[in-house]
Scaffold this active site. Structure first.
Site, short mmCIF file in Angstrom:
data_model
loop_
_atom_site.label_atom_id
_atom_site.label_comp_id
_atom_site.label_asym_id
_atom_site.label_seq_id
_atom_site.Cartn_x
_atom_site.Cartn_y
_atom_site.Cartn_z
N HIS A 65 0.82 -1.21 0.00
CA HIS A 65 0.00 0.00 0.00
C HIS A 65 0.86 1.26 0.00
CE1 HIS A 65 -3.87 2.05 0.76
NE2 HIS A 65 -3.14 2.91 1.43
N SER A 86 -8.53 4.09 -3.06
CA SER A 86 -9.38 2.95 -2.72
C SER A 86 -9.47 2.83 -1.20
CB SER A 86 -8.79 1.66 -3.29
OG SER A 86 -7.51 1.40 -2.72
N HIS A 87 -10.59 2.33 -0.74
CA HIS A 87 -10.75 1.96 0.67
C HIS A 87 -11.53 0.66 0.73
CE1 HIS A 87 -10.28 4.04 4.77
NE2 HIS A 87 -9.13 4.08 4.13
N ASN A 88 -10.98 -0.36 0.06
CA ASN A 88 -11.71 -1.62 -0.14
C ASN A 88 -11.79 -2.48 1.11
OD1 ASN A 88 -11.84 -0.77 -2.81
ND2 ASN A 88 -10.07 -1.95 -3.44
N ASP A 103 -5.92 14.74 0.60
CA ASP A 103 -4.95 14.79 -0.50
C ASP A 103 -5.11 16.06 -1.33
OD1 ASP A 103 -3.82 12.37 0.17
OD2 ASP A 103 -4.98 11.19 -1.26
N GLN A 149 -7.46 9.75 11.84
CA GLN A 149 -7.86 10.62 10.74
C GLN A 149 -7.76 12.11 11.10
OE1 GLN A 149 -9.30 9.21 7.40
NE2 GLN A 149 -7.64 8.10 8.36
N GLY A 180 -2.88 8.47 -9.19
CA GLY A 180 -3.57 7.19 -9.14
C GLY A 180 -3.26 6.39 -7.89
#
Length: 716
Positions: free
Chosen positions: A34, A79-81, A102, A300, A511
């Site tokens: 990651h 992504s936060h899959n 971001d 966060q 990306g």
């Protein structure tokens, strides 16, 4: 622990000793897939990343593209899959929070969110639960922060039952002169950590995201899911923009995956500097936290600003105004080491380069042997097929999703969800078009053409709105890269995407790669989610709905015998088989340029509607134009540019490079003289029925009934 034996040997050789337990943890997260992109980096080098309008390509928190002489658009996608599979509401919400940070860290004001979602079929109770709470997580977070969610897409397939995909895209506007980078260039500058306090949530989040899910993940990995706080995020957004307006900031970076370890090491390494971090100065949310927990926490709503010591008070006063915690936690050094201190004692010291730039891994790629049997089907009537596709979960209206989003906050939104792309006003003359698209079925059948086709579809969507495509962002969702067949899919997909992005002169500027999307041997379909940004004169913007009876309907682009991998086969026959539609790049470019040139010369607004052809083919595209407008059409597909194929195949084939436009009848000759691609006038807007050859004769109201309310029945 994700560190391999060879990586440990590399680390020992570089630092000349055995790491201590804290350093092990720091290295573990930074060597994770990651954070490090260790498998994908060599392949991602295929992407074109530079262009006339590109201000900043990959390498920072977001890419940057020029949209006017004064303004730039910052764009990112994440992504936060895995977190969303474990805790859908919080996982999706913190995914939104991460992509917003971001954009903020580039100095930009976020103006739009888009989401690309994939779940199991809604007949499955757990898939229904995940879908409901992911959408609610996105809605609550975006709405509370005040950023409109303006577009996206949803796919339902058995393949995503155990491993949903949650990808989020964000764009922000910033004056070009006010851009900020994620760097720490000046020795002696200090790091100010501001925003939320550091807690125990999200520890090992990036290592959790870099391994396969199991049936026990829902319990065991829940602590790795971060906890979002949109109200604090709103304050962080306002405070950050004020700091960057009033203070001469050297660099900014958000704290996402990898926490303080990742943020500080990357800031310093970008300028070949070092960093000193004082753990005692980090504001904590919980008592008794260990250095390991503090350095690895992914709590966060946190940002780090790099400023001159003379500006410390200015930053702290702004944070105090917004009731945010803020503290000087360290400084930039010339040591090229990341040093962590606690109560004056050094407890970790590692080269910033080894943390921020781990070595890549060479993966084997092997094309899988296709063994599945190709099943012949007996076609049902085209009329029944059209209605069944329209009422399938993948094609039916997604109003249940987007009605939960506030897509008009900030009052920029010109074209709302439900069209080919969202359009947002930039100034009195310019607008940006944004879309996020993917075809996982095509990519499963042929990674090269599926990946290229996902880019092509996204480009067609912004072109359909009257916008010139400028750049691409992508989120590449694949299985375990250690499996040669999966890595072959990834390489082929990137190769296809790269080829068409290069030919279209739409560089890839940002990306994300999400690997290990597997659950106990079940690998998700390869899903390259592609975001495209386009810029348009406001006078060129068009929508897909028919406008007036008598308007002439023109098909631009050729249809081929490409029914395999279509929504017709999936929705009607439950089959995914054969070959994906082929990308013919020259035809794609010719069709897109034709649309854009027609609009540049259409001061009289003779072109009244534009819609691209993609999932479901011409039949579904015409049905959508009729449903959105309430107007019918009489169409003769025998006139359409096509191979030697039947009307049924022409109706449902998913060939690329095709658009449908409607044109004022009295000025049709002016338009067709300027078309520089295969085309045909195939019919006109007329009555209250959609009549296609002798294949379908359906009341628009019946189309509407099939299309609307499908998802609502499951979510009642």
């Amino acid at each position: 622990m994700v560190l391999t034996d060879s990586e440990m040997d590399f680390i020992r050789e570089k630092i000349g000793r055995e790491p201590n337990s804290l350093e092990y943890g720091m290295l573990d997260i930074m060597f994770s897939e990651h954070c490090s992109y260790k498998s994908s980096r060599p392949v991602l080098g295929l992407f074109p990343t530079e262009g006339e309008k590109i201000i900043m390509g990959p390498g920072d928190d977001a890419g940057v593209v020029e949209i006017t002489d004064e303004l730039a658009l910052t764009v990112g996608i994440e992504s936060h899959n895995h977190p969303s599979a474990i805790e859908p509401y919080g996982g999706a919400g913190t995914g939104i929070g991460g992509i917003l940070r971001d954009i903020i860290s580039m100095g930009a004001m976020p103006i739009a969110l888009l989401d690309s979602l994939r779940f199991g079929p809604l007949e499955d109770q757990k898939s229904c639960y995940l879908f409901e709470h992911v959408v609610k997580g996105i809605s609550d977070y975006g709405n509370r922060v005040g950023i409109p969610t303006v577009g996206g897409e949803v796919e339902f397939d058995e393949n995503f039952r155990s491993n949903p995909l949650v990808n989020v895209m964000c764009a922000g506007i910033v004056p070009k002169k006010d851009l900020v980078k994620g760097i720490a260039p000046n020795v002696g500058d200090v790091f100010i950590l501001m925003g939320g306090r550091t807690g125990r949530d999200g520890i090992h989040g990036v290592t959790f995201a870099s391994e396969e899910l199991t049936t026990s993940s829902e319990i065991e990995d829940r602590p790795a899911v971060q906890i979002g706080d949109p109200f604090t995020k709103k304050m962080v957004l306002e405070a950050s923009l004020e700091i960057m307006e009033k203070i001469n900031v050297s660099g900014v970076k958000d704290l996402g995956g990898g926490g303080i370890t990742c943020c500080i090491s990357e800031l310093a390494d970008k300028c070949e500097n070092g960093a000193l971090v004082n753990l005692n100065e980090i504001p904590l949310r919980e008592i008794g936290m260990t250095p390991y927990e503090i350095m690895l926490s992914e709590s966060q709503e946190r940002m780090v600003f790099v400023v001159n010591p003379s500006d410390i008070n200015g930053v702290l006063k702004i944070c105090e105004k917004y009731e945010l915690s803020a503290s000087v936690i360290g400084e930039v050094t010339d040591s090229k080491l990341m040093v962590v201190e606690e109560e004056g004692t050094i407890i970790a010291h590692l080269p910033t380069k080894i943390l921020a730039d781990p070595p890549t891994v060479e993966r084997k790629a092997l094309e899988p042997v296709k063994e599945e049997e190709y099943l012949e089907v007996k076609h049902i009537s085209a009329e029944k097929a059209l209605l069944k596709i329209l009422s399938s979960q993948n094609m039916a209206s997604k109003k249940w999703v987007y009605r939960q989003y506030d897509h008009e906050v900030q009052v920029r939104t010109m074209v709302k969800p439900g069209d080919d792309a969202a359009v947002l006003k930039v100034d009195d003359n310019k607008a940006v078009a944004l879309t996020a698209d993917c075809n996982s079925i095509h990519t499963k059948l042929d990674p090269y053409h599926g990946g290229a086709g996902s880019v092509a579809e996204a480009i067609r969507n912004v072109v359909s709105m009257g916008a010139e495509p400028l750049c691409v962002v992508d989120c590449l969702n694949f299985g375990n890269p250690e499996k040669p067949e999966v890595f072959w899919q990834f390489k082929e997909c990137v190769r296809g995407m790269s080829d068409i992005a290069g030919k279209f002169e739409t560089p890839v500027i940002s990306g994300n790669v999400s690997f290990y999307n597997e659950t106990e041997g079940v690998t998700v379909n390869p899903s390259p989610v592609v975001g495209v940004v386009g810029v348009a004169d406001i006078s060129h913007v068009r929508t897909l709905d028919f406008k007036k009876e008598g308007d002439q309907i023109i098909v631009i682009g050729c249809t081929y015998n490409e029914l395999d991998g279509s929504e017709y086969y999936r929705a009607v026959h439950g089959l995914v088989q054969g070959s994906a539609p082929q990308i013919r790049i020259d035809e794609e470019i010719k069709s897109a340029h034709t649309i854009l040139e027609l609009l540049k010369n259409d001061s009289e607004n003779n072109i009244t509607a534009i819609h691209d052809c993609s999932a479901g083919g011409i039949g579904i595209a015409l049905a959508e134009m009729a449903i959105k407008s309430g107007l019918g059409a009489h169409v003769d597909l025998a006139l359409a540019p096509r191979e030697d194929i039947t009307g049924f195949e022409t109706m449902f084939s998913e060939s690329h490079a095709r658009y449908i436009i409607s044109v004022k009848k009295q000025n049709i000759d002016k338009i067709i003289k300027k078309i520089n691609a295969p085309y045909a006038i195939v019919g006109e807007v007329k009555g209250q029925k959609l009549i296609i050859d002798n294949l379908a004769d359906i009341e628009v109201e019946k189309l509407h009934e099939a299309y609307e309310g499908v998802i609502e029945k499951f979510m009642a």
